[in-house]
Design an enzyme around this catalytic site. Structure first.
Site, mmCIF file in Angstrom:
data_model
loop_
_atom_site.group_PDB
_atom_site.id
_atom_site.type_symbol
_atom_site.label_atom_id
_atom_site.label_comp_id
_atom_site.label_asym_id
_atom_site.label_seq_id
_atom_site.Cartn_x
_atom_site.Cartn_y
_atom_site.Cartn_z
ATOM 1 N N ASP A 160 29.049 41.942 36.278
ATOM 2 C CA ASP A 160 29.356 43.195 35.566
ATOM 3 C C ASP A 160 28.235 44.217 35.774
ATOM 4 O O ASP A 160 27.074 43.925 35.498
ATOM 5 C CB ASP A 160 29.538 42.913 34.069
ATOM 6 C CG ASP A 160 30.750 42.025 33.817
ATOM 7 O OD1 ASP A 160 31.849 42.384 34.242
ATOM 8 O OD2 ASP A 160 30.568 40.940 33.234
ATOM 9 N N ASP A 196 29.918 45.975 43.983
ATOM 10 C CA ASP A 196 30.516 47.227 44.462
ATOM 11 C C ASP A 196 29.845 48.434 43.796
ATOM 12 O O ASP A 196 30.380 49.530 43.862
ATOM 13 C CB ASP A 196 32.033 47.252 44.183
ATOM 14 C CG ASP A 196 32.355 47.131 42.709
ATOM 15 O OD1 ASP A 196 31.580 46.486 41.977
ATOM 16 O OD2 ASP A 196 33.373 47.700 42.269
HETATM 17 C C1 LIG Z 1 33.519 41.599 37.203
HETATM 18 S S1 LIG Z 1 33.929 39.942 36.945
HETATM 19 C C2 LIG Z 1 33.974 39.273 38.588
HETATM 20 C C3 LIG Z 1 34.713 37.984 38.669
HETATM 21 C C4 LIG Z 1 34.736 37.274 40.029
HETATM 22 N N1 LIG Z 1 33.410 36.888 40.469
HETATM 23 C C5 LIG Z 1 35.422 38.090 41.084
HETATM 24 O O1 LIG Z 1 34.751 38.508 42.038
HETATM 25 O O2 LIG Z 1 36.627 38.331 40.971
HETATM 26 C C6 LIG Z 1 32.408 39.278 36.268
HETATM 27 C C7 LIG Z 1 32.632 37.963 35.552
HETATM 28 O O3 LIG Z 1 31.359 37.456 35.144
HETATM 29 C C8 LIG Z 1 31.505 36.871 33.861
HETATM 30 N N2 LIG Z 1 30.171 36.866 33.226
HETATM 31 C C9 LIG Z 1 29.418 37.942 32.926
HETATM 32 N N3 LIG Z 1 28.244 37.573 32.382
HETATM 33 C C10 LIG Z 1 28.256 36.205 32.331
HETATM 34 C C11 LIG Z 1 27.322 35.238 31.857
HETATM 35 N N4 LIG Z 1 26.165 35.604 31.325
HETATM 36 N N5 LIG Z 1 27.644 33.945 31.958
HETATM 37 C C12 LIG Z 1 28.830 33.561 32.507
HETATM 38 N N6 LIG Z 1 29.767 34.430 32.959
HETATM 39 C C13 LIG Z 1 29.479 35.752 32.876
HETATM 40 C C14 LIG Z 1 32.520 37.749 33.169
HETATM 41 O O4 LIG Z 1 33.164 37.089 32.105
HETATM 42 C C15 LIG Z 1 33.484 38.098 34.304
HETATM 43 O O5 LIG Z 1 34.546 37.191 34.378
#
Ligand SMILES: C[S@@+](CC[C@H](N)C(=O)[O-])C[C@H]1O[C@@H](n2cnc3c(N)ncnc32)[C@H](O)[C@@H]1O
Length: 285
Positions: A160, A196
């Site tokens: 994120d 991105d």
């Molecule tokens: C923007 S999405 C991208 C998902 C995937 N990697 C993709 O490319 O389609 C970022 C993901 O990271 C997870 N996430 C963010 N911070 C995290 C953390 N501290 N521990 C585990 N998951 C996390 C979010 O829940 C989300 O599903």
């Protein structure tokens, strides 16, 4: 996973802080519902016991209690190279990677339960034996559950971006987090990142170049005219003002990692004209 649930902008309050802090740091994710419905709920019921690792928690349901060290050999019922993907989203990438590489163990770390339920559907349909998943905050998983030098690769794709400056402190990739990654990666192991957001990409590159445990696998690569950073800044592709004279002399970007498949998340980014930055760094011996 709906768009609004993925978008950090859904936090409207500029002073928003998650009530559940990990070591006084704000977490890098937005709290989202755990509720499962339909096929995902059924897939969870059928597979969670076998494939989902359920650590004891502190207060928050995505936290990890201090003594929850993970025995990898017992968890995967074998010894094999370990690839850890952090923030697996809907599990598209890790499921495909695990299918193509049955000789390695794949560990998904994700806070979003519906995403892990979606991964369970893929585990079933692909007949995977080499995937396990943890629903927890990644920094805590690295600190508590995994041993030093235990992972061959760590993948973090489209973390994120928290693109407003006042939210940058919530970004997962920061110096203290890279220390945790360095502890877990075997010497010679690889950290792979993709984003991105050019500003986050620059921050990742800067932190990794400055970190003594990491070495860029592609120093100087895609510099100047070939750099996506040059293109983004010159053309104002991220809606900021364009800077026709900008040039990224440094480069150091990795080619697209061939095992990083196009996820629905990346597809949306590309459709809206965004460019992708890949990074690959070796854990020095
Ligand atoms: C923007 S999405 C991208 C998902 C995937 N990697 C993709 O490319 O389609 C970022 C993901 O990271 C997870 N996430 C963010 N911070 C995290 C953390 N501290 N521990 C585990 N998951 C996390 C979010 O829940 C989300 O599903």
């Amino acid at each position: 996973m709906s768009d609004s649930s993925l978008n950090p902008e859904s936090i409207n309050d500029p002073d928003y802080r998650d009530p559940e802090l990990y070591r006084n740091e704000p977490v890098s994710f937005v709290r989202r519902g755990n509720r499962l419905q339909g096929r995902r709920a059924k897939a969870w019921e059928r597979n969670a016991e076998r494939f989902i690792i359920e650590p004891e928690r502190k207060r928050a349901d995505t936290s990890v209690a201090d003594d929850q060290h993970l025995d990898l050999e017992q968890t995967f019922a074998r010894q094999a190279p370990l690839i850890v993907e952090i923030g697996t989203g809907l599990g598209e990438c890790i499921a495909n990677a695990a299918k193509d590489d049955p000789a390695s163990n794949y560990l998904a770390v994700e806070v979003y339960r519906p995403g892990l339920a979606q991964l369970m559907l893929k585990v079933e349909s692909f007949g995977l034996e080499n995937v396990r998943a943890i629903q927890a905050n990644a920094p805590e998983v690295l600190d508590v559950m995994l041993s030093e030098n235990s992972a061959d690769e760590i993948w973090i794709f489209f973390s994120d971006p928290w693109h407003k400056s006042r939210h940058h402190k919530r970004r997962l990739i920061k110096s203290s987090f890279l220390d945790k990654v360095a502890r877990i990666l075997k010497p010679g192991g690889t950290l792979r990142l993709a984003t991105d957001w050019s500003n986050y990409a620059e921050q990742m590159r800067e932190l990794l170049e400055a970190h003594e445990a990491f070495e860029n696998q592609f120093p100087g690569n895609f510099a100047g005219e070939e750099s996506n950073l040059t293109q983004v800044r010159r053309q104002g592709l991220e809606k900021e003002e364009s800077d026709p004279d900008f040039i990224d002399e440094q480069g150091g970007w990795a080619p697209r990692f061939e095992r990083r498949i196009l996820t629905s998340f990346e597809g949306k980014a590309l459709n809206s004209g965004r460019l992708i930055f890949d990074l690959a760094y070796t854990r020095k011996a």
